[in-house]
Motif scaffolding. Structure first.
Motif, PDB file in Angstrom:
ATOM      1  N   ASP A  38       0.829  -1.206   0.000  1.00  0.00           N
ATOM      2  CA  ASP A  38       0.000   0.000   0.000  1.00  0.00           C
ATOM      3  C   ASP A  38       0.862   1.253   0.000  1.00  0.00           C
ATOM      4  OD1 ASP A  38      -2.615   1.402   0.276  1.00  0.00           O
ATOM      5  OD2 ASP A  38      -1.730   1.991   2.202  1.00  0.00           O
ATOM      6  N   ARG A  41       2.390   1.878  -3.400  1.00  0.00           N
ATOM      7  CA  ARG A  41       1.367   2.416  -4.301  1.00  0.00           C
ATOM      8  C   ARG A  41       1.156   3.908  -4.034  1.00  0.00           C
ATOM      9  NH1 ARG A  41      -3.260   4.003  -3.337  1.00  0.00           N
ATOM     10  NH2 ARG A  41      -3.416   2.960  -1.316  1.00  0.00           N
ATOM     11  N   GLU A  45       1.881   7.000  -6.575  1.00  0.00           N
ATOM     12  CA  GLU A  45       0.809   7.943  -6.928  1.00  0.00           C
ATOM     13  C   GLU A  45       1.226   9.382  -6.632  1.00  0.00           C
ATOM     14  OE1 GLU A  45      -2.637   6.638  -4.776  1.00  0.00           O
ATOM     15  OE2 GLU A  45      -3.013   4.968  -6.151  1.00  0.00           O
ATOM     16  N   GLN A  90       7.068  -0.127 -10.214  1.00  0.00           N
ATOM     17  CA  GLN A  90       5.847   0.561 -10.607  1.00  0.00           C
ATOM     18  C   GLN A  90       6.124   1.831 -11.406  1.00  0.00           C
ATOM     19  OE1 GLN A  90       2.972   1.029  -7.373  1.00  0.00           O
ATOM     20  NE2 GLN A  90       3.735  -0.872  -6.457  1.00  0.00           N
TER      21      GLN A  90
END
Length: 93
Positions: A38, A41, A45, A90
């Motif tokens: 989490d 991520r 972002e 990512q």
């Protein structure tokens, strides 16, 4: 914008400051803790919101010092190692 100035500006943003605190909190977590996924991520972002399609400021690639420092920091925590791997995957994926 030089990396140092960019990082100093992030301290003016309460959401980014919280990410730094959350990153620090992750130090002692198990590398497989779902919190790590989490957090990765959320960091990705925030990075994309801050820079959009522009690449974040780069470290001095002519020097081996940044990689040495990052490797030393990550060696302190398996959770940080995994977090760094997830973030890079990512952002580059």
């Amino acid at each position: 914008m030089p990396l140092f100035h960019d990082q100093a500006e992030t301290l003016d943003d309460p959401d980014l400051r919280q990410l730094f605190l959350d990153y620090d909190h992750a130090h002692d977590l198990d590398a497989d803790d779902p919190y790590i996924d989490d957090l990765a991520r959320r960091i990705v972002e925030a990075t994309r919101r801050r820079y959009g399609p522009v690449e974040p400021p780069e470290l001095d690639t002519a020097s081996e010092i940044p990689a040495l420092i990052q490797g030393s920091v990550n060696a302190l925590s398996p959770a940080w190692q995994r977090l760094d791997t997830l973030i890079r995957a990512q952002l580059n994926g």
